[in-house]
Design a protein around this motif. Structure first.
Motif, PDB file in Angstrom:
ATOM      1  N   GLY A  29      14.519 -42.792-144.788  1.00  0.00           N
ATOM      2  CA  GLY A  29      14.606 -44.349-145.193  1.00  0.00           C
ATOM      3  C   GLY A  29      15.935 -45.012-144.804  1.00  0.00           C
ATOM      4  N   LYS A  30      16.784 -44.218-144.394  1.00  0.00           N
ATOM      5  CA  LYS A  30      18.118 -44.813-144.050  1.00  0.00           C
ATOM      6  C   LYS A  30      17.998 -45.619-142.789  1.00  0.00           C
ATOM      7  N   ALA A  31      16.975 -45.209-141.985  1.00  0.00           N
ATOM      8  CA  ALA A  31      16.806 -45.926-140.693  1.00  0.00           C
ATOM      9  C   ALA A  31      16.050 -46.914-140.664  1.00  0.00           C
ATOM     10  N   VAL A  32      15.023 -47.048-141.800  1.00  0.00           N
ATOM     11  CA  VAL A  32      14.134 -48.314-141.700  1.00  0.00           C
ATOM     12  C   VAL A  32      14.515 -49.526-142.561  1.00  0.00           C
ATOM     13  N   ILE A  33      15.518 -49.460-143.328  1.00  0.00           N
ATOM     14  CA  ILE A  33      16.100 -50.691-144.165  1.00  0.00           C
ATOM     15  C   ILE A  33      17.108 -51.267-143.399  1.00  0.00           C
ATOM     16  N   ARG A  34      16.775 -52.792-142.863  1.00  0.00           N
ATOM     17  CA  ARG A  34      17.670 -53.401-141.998  1.00  0.00           C
ATOM     18  C   ARG A  34      18.934 -53.569-142.956  1.00  0.00           C
ATOM     19  N   GLY A  35      20.161 -53.824-142.151  1.00  0.00           N
ATOM     20  CA  GLY A  35      21.357 -54.197-142.746  1.00  0.00           C
ATOM     21  C   GLY A  35      22.477 -53.605-141.957  1.00  0.00           C
ATOM     22  N   PRO A  36      23.659 -54.064-142.303  1.00  0.00           N
ATOM     23  CA  PRO A  36      24.818 -53.747-141.483  1.00  0.00           C
ATOM     24  C   PRO A  36      25.165 -52.129-141.649  1.00  0.00           C
ATOM     25  N   GLY A  37      24.517 -51.503-142.484  1.00  0.00           N
ATOM     26  CA  GLY A  37      24.611 -50.330-142.481  1.00  0.00           C
ATOM     27  C   GLY A  37      23.999 -49.249-141.713  1.00  0.00           C
ATOM     28  N   ASN A  38      22.762 -49.923-141.189  1.00  0.00           N
ATOM     29  CA  ASN A  38      21.635 -49.330-140.451  1.00  0.00           C
ATOM     30  C   ASN A  38      22.147 -49.291-139.008  1.00  0.00           C
ATOM     31  N   TYR A  39      22.730 -47.994-138.471  1.00  0.00           N
ATOM     32  CA  TYR A  39      23.244 -48.148-137.098  1.00  0.00           C
ATOM     33  C   TYR A  39      22.032 -47.582-136.191  1.00  0.00           C
ATOM     34  N   ILE A  40      20.822 -47.086-136.801  1.00  0.00           N
ATOM     35  CA  ILE A  40      19.836 -46.694-135.865  1.00  0.00           C
ATOM     36  C   ILE A  40      19.010 -47.614-135.381  1.00  0.00           C
ATOM     37  N   GLU A  41      18.633 -48.598-136.162  1.00  0.00           N
ATOM     38  CA  GLU A  41      17.431 -49.493-136.061  1.00  0.00           C
ATOM     39  C   GLU A  41      17.678 -50.258-134.241  1.00  0.00           C
ATOM     40  N   VAL A  87      30.387 -39.738-148.903  1.00  0.00           N
ATOM     41  CA  VAL A  87      29.066 -39.511-148.610  1.00  0.00           C
ATOM     42  C   VAL A  87      28.225 -40.612-149.056  1.00  0.00           C
ATOM     43  N   LEU A  88      28.160 -40.974-150.162  1.00  0.00           N
ATOM     44  CA  LEU A  88      27.151 -42.000-150.835  1.00  0.00           C
ATOM     45  C   LEU A  88      27.375 -43.278-150.040  1.00  0.00           C
ATOM     46  N   ASP A  89      28.376 -43.572-149.284  1.00  0.00           N
ATOM     47  CA  ASP A  89      28.570 -44.820-148.675  1.00  0.00           C
ATOM     48  C   ASP A  89      27.616 -44.943-147.391  1.00  0.00           C
ATOM     49  N   MET A  90      27.797 -43.559-147.054  1.00  0.00           N
ATOM     50  CA  MET A  90      26.942 -43.378-145.628  1.00  0.00           C
ATOM     51  C   MET A  90      25.606 -43.177-145.694  1.00  0.00           C
ATOM     52  N   ILE A  91      25.134 -42.682-146.718  1.00  0.00           N
ATOM     53  CA  ILE A  91      23.573 -42.340-146.948  1.00  0.00           C
ATOM     54  C   ILE A  91      22.794 -43.822-147.874  1.00  0.00           C
ATOM     55  N   ASN A  92      23.844 -44.377-148.313  1.00  0.00           N
ATOM     56  CA  ASN A  92      23.210 -45.745-148.859  1.00  0.00           C
ATOM     57  C   ASN A  92      22.528 -46.697-148.013  1.00  0.00           C
ATOM     58  N   VAL A  93      21.637 -47.489-148.568  1.00  0.00           N
ATOM     59  CA  VAL A  93      21.045 -48.820-147.502  1.00  0.00           C
ATOM     60  C   VAL A  93      21.247 -49.771-148.376  1.00  0.00           C
ATOM     61  N   ASP A  94      21.264 -50.873-147.248  1.00  0.00           N
ATOM     62  CA  ASP A  94      21.594 -52.235-147.653  1.00  0.00           C
ATOM     63  C   ASP A  94      20.706 -52.890-148.629  1.00  0.00           C
ATOM     64  N   ASP A  95      21.044 -53.799-149.561  1.00  0.00           N
ATOM     65  CA  ASP A  95      20.210 -54.537-150.397  1.00  0.00           C
ATOM     66  C   ASP A  95      20.868 -55.906-150.430  1.00  0.00           C
ATOM     67  N   PHE A  96      20.044 -56.977-150.749  1.00  0.00           N
ATOM     68  CA  PHE A  96      20.516 -58.236-150.668  1.00  0.00           C
ATOM     69  C   PHE A  96      19.694 -59.186-151.644  1.00  0.00           C
ATOM     70  N   PRO A  97      20.581 -59.968-152.498  1.00  0.00           N
ATOM     71  CA  PRO A  97      19.835 -60.736-153.295  1.00  0.00           C
ATOM     72  C   PRO A  97      18.542 -61.490-152.927  1.00  0.00           C
TER      73      PRO A  97
END
Length: 829
Positions: free
Chosen positions: A470-482, A784-794
């Protein structure tokens, strides 16, 4: 016994590639021996026959007139016509290690003794400073959201002359080596497809390289300094809606005519063209254009169809429509169409002037190999390094079922595959770039690298996605795979679609260009030179019998007795390549023999032959890479994995050719000679896979060598800098995790306390952890949590979309700051 001795003698003569005179003398000696020792009559007759045949055939003039002449006549009738464009493609470039593989008996000293230079001091300084600074400025999420790089990044690229790596210093360029270009592009490639394309394309196929090699002095003096310092941004218009990968079928025309230029009537060219997929076109100031040139009124010569021509067009030409953008998947690099209607240019806009009219195809083919050898392979090699650096570290810190997911064997399989592909890609890219610096123009290896390294990048991207979940399929500044995942198809498509690169180009060009006898036979036939044809033909016969003998003997013995210039653990791999090279050379000739000119249209067979050649090339360069890096024993498992992978793929392609040859007896014979014991290569063992994961998911020297050259700076956005910090602490964290786990099993914790943070805090009170351990783990787990979390937006971040869902007016917080707060506008609406 005598029959066995006779067969051994004949196989030995073939294996050693003895000439006809030597064979005649050897069989005469065998005949004498058979009479002296009283061999059976049949053996004596056979010995005399072979000695006589070899003796007669060793007389060149007699052989040419009696044996070769009728074959020559048939050959000339059967020889398919070759177009001028095919001839040009074959003549372009040089033959390097690919020729050794086609020869079936590679000279390993040629590769082992190949130079292993380091970067020049100024190149290393540029990599450590300007490239490092550029990487620190890149924000891929911002580029994705804005649809372009920032003005600061554009200006920095121009001011620091990133566009001028191939331009000599006398014109204001950097004049870097191919090896330096590859290192720079690899460092950029893991961060941003847009930045990579922007820097890579001007240093690949485009106006700069064409001007350097073919431009007039006046053109060089005007354009090269301006291209070097960014005053001019180049693009190159080759591909069109109806041409695609078939660049020779350009429908774009240029008709020689008279027209007005700068107030005077001059002879020039009226252009009509439609180009697409042109990188940098929307912002380009100068356009390199390929078109088909005609001279109906014979204004400049006697030819009506002059041929493919390349010219330079300033952006502001009347009739040229430029500036619109395509919207490619992945990173939004500048790419768009260029359309021209009745665009008039003077003849001196042709690169190299009017003398180069009609020479555009040769110019393009000779320059194309550089882009295929450096730019695109660098995206694969750099992406591989970035992929294993991120995926390996993520798998180490991400825990499931009480252990790092790097300990789960399903994850390990994917991680090892990423590491193996990264190691192979880095080896092939680096050593081929060095070959270019040594004066080679490897046209066939360029196709091998373009196809195989971009396909490896695709596999790496897929495996990285699987590991990150899931880390790779949620777009945002924290997704370095997409970005890397979605950009891979671009590299696979450009400069010839990969399907055609594999099925048509690689072997189709190599079979004639690299085979030691096919091109000389064709040239002799074209020139009606019986003597030259006879020499090539009988050399070819000897070559076939030699590879037949070598294939059978090496396959039966596992090539254990072949001589190679290395010792130690990799010796067996060199020996195995000796066997496979003989197999490949024999397979090529049997395919040519059974299919003739039809082989050109048997694309699946051609593709399998391309696979065989590619795997041998990649395996050879991987072995050389291990030597160049100092034969590090810890890295040997990567070599073992790479060889198992490549050899298995080679044998799969080899079996596929034998199975699918239309002339079945030839296919059966080929299988008997090349795979007499069946497919023997073993897949990587589970133990090997686990060892690779241990080495690449921790802060080891092997990991450092594998990911050397990628951007590791801590600019607040680089995930690899954060992972470096986490891996440096992971070993210290591991025994603390164990303490907590043991305490859980012992029932010391309250069952309702499910969070790791709660267990760390309570662990101090329970005497499970010391305060220092708890403080360390709380800080570690926060990172660790910062790296495995994914982005969310209002919801309001998505603008008008939110209106459809009756968005609440109360603002919501986000873990990541959105690009723009549109909540007020939404509320008013």
């Amino acid at each position: 016994m005598w029959i066995l001795l006779l067969l051994t003698t004949l196989l030995g003569l073939a294996y050693k590639r003895s000439n006809l005179k030597t064979a005649a003398v050897a069989m005469a000696a065998f005949t004498l021996l058979s009479f002296l020792l009283g061999a059976a009559g049949l053996i004596k007759v056979l010995a005399i026959a072979f000695a006589a045949v070899f003796a007669v055939l060793s007389r060149d003039q007699f052989r040419a007139n009696t044996v070769t002449r009728p074959i020559f006549a048939i050959y000339k009738k059967l020889l398919p016509q070759m177009s001028d464009t095919e001839k040009t493609a074959l003549e372009a470039g040089t033959v390097w290690w690919d020729g050794e593989l086609f020869a079936g008996k590679p000279d390993w000293h040629k590769l082992i003794n190949h130079p292993n230079p380091t970067l020049a001091p100024e190149e290393q300084a540029f990599l450590d400073n300007q490239v490092e600074t550029l990487c620190s400025m890149v924000d891929e999420w911002e580029i994705s959201e804005n649809g372009d790089m920032s003005k600061e990044v554009w200006d920095y690229i121009k001011n620091e002359r990133f566009f001028s790596m191939i331009i000599p210093k006398e014109y204001g360029g950097l004049g870097f080596s191919a090896q330096a270009q590859a290192a720079i592009l690899q460092k950029i490639s893991g961060l941003s497809g847009a930045v990579f394309s922007t820097v890579g394309v001007p240093n690949s196929l485009g106006p700069g390289e064409l001007l350097l090699k073919y431009g007039t002095q006046e053109q060089k003096d005007h354009y090269l300094p301006r291209l070097a310092d960014g005053r001019e941004i180049p693009c190159f218009g080759l591909t069109g809606p109806r041409a695609g990968s078939d660049a020779t079928s350009l429908p774009d025309t240029g008709v020689v005519c008279k027209g007005e230029w700068e107030g005077k009537e001059v002879v020039g060219i009226k252009l009509n063209f439609s180009k697409r997929y042109i990188t940098l076109a929307p912002v380009a100031t100068v356009v390199g254009l390929a078109f088909r040139m005609f001279d109906p009124d014979k204004l400049i010569g006697d030819d009506y169809d002059i041929g493919i021509t390349v010219a330079l067009l300033p952006r502001q030409l009347k009739g040229m429509d430029i500036g619109n953008r395509h919207k490619p998947i992945g990173s939004p690099f500048m790419n768009g169409p260029i359309v021209g209607k009745d665009v008039f240019i003077p003849l001196d806009f042709i690169i190299g002037g009017a003398d180069n009219a009609g020479k555009g195809w040769r110019m393009l083919v000779e320059c194309l190999s550089v882009g295929r050898c450096i730019t695109l392979p660098s995206s694969g090699a750099g992406g591989g390094k970035y992929g294993i650096a991120a995926a390996g570290a993520y798998a180490r810190i991400r825990r499931q079922f009480g252990v790092p997911i790097a300990k789960l064997e399903g994850v390990q399989d994917s991680l090892a595959r990423i590491a193996g592909n990264a190691y192979i890609s880095a080896a092939a890219s680096r050593i081929t770039a060095i070959a270019i610096d040594q004066g080679e123009k490897p046209s066939v290896p360029s196709a091998i690298l373009k196809y195989n390294l971009t396909e490896a990048a695709r596999e790496i991207a897929l495996d990285s996605m699987d590991i990150h979940g899931g880390k790779a399929v949620i777009r945002g500044p924290g997704n370095y795979i997409e970005s890397g995942y979605s950009s891979v198809p671009v590299a696979i498509t450009v400069e010839g679609a990969n399907i055609l690169t594999r099925s048509m180009i690689t072997f189709g060009q190599g079979a004639i260009r690299c085979h030691p006898y096919v091109l000389p036979e064709m040239e002799a036939a074209a020139e009606n030179d019986l003597k030259a044809f006879d020499k090539a033909l009988f050399g070819h016969f000897g070559f076939i019998f030699s590879n037949l003998s070598r294939s059978l003997l090496l396959s039966l013995s596992g090539a254990a007795f072949t001589s190679v210039p290395v010792s130690g653990p990799t010796k067996k791999y060199y020996q195995q390549i000796n066997r496979y090279a003989a197999n490949f050379a024999l397979t090529v000739d049997m395919c040519m023999f059974s299919l003739g000119g039809e082989l050109k249209f048997r694309e699946l067979i051609s593709a399998r032959l391309a696979d065989m050649l590619s795997k041998l090339y990649l395996a050879s360069l991987t072995l050389k890479h291990w030597e160049d890096q100092g034969r590090n024993r810890d890295d040997l498992v990567l070599v073992d994995y790479a060889m198992a992978k490549l050899f298995s793929e080679f044998e799969a392609a080899q079996a596929g050719v034998a199975k699918n040859l239309p002339m079945r007896p030839v296919g059966w014979a080929l299988k008997l000679l090349t795979l007499p014991l069946g497919r023997r290569t073993q897949q990587p063992s589970d133990r090997m896979i686990a060892k690779i994961v241990d080495l690449t998911s921790a802060a080891t020297e092997t990991r450092e060598r594998l990911i050397e050259g990628i951007y590791r700076g801590d600019n607040g956005k680089n995930p690899l800098a954060k992972y470096d910090s986490l891996l440096a602490r992971a070993d210290q964290a591991e025994p603390i995790y164990k303490k907590i786990g043991d305490a859980l099993k012992a029932g010391k914790y309250d069952e309702s306390n499910l969070t790791i943070e709660g267990r760390i805090t309570d662990g101090v009170e329970l005497g499970v952890l010391t305060q220092d351990e708890a403080d360390f783990m709380l800080a570690f787990e926060k990172d660790v949590l910062d790296m495995i979390n994914v982005d969310d937006f209002p919801l309001e971040h998505f603008g008008p979309v939110a209106i459809k869902h009756d968005a609440p007016t109360a603002k919501k917080t986000s873990r990541r700051k959105p690009k723009a707060d549109t909540s007020e506008a939404v509320t008013e609406e």
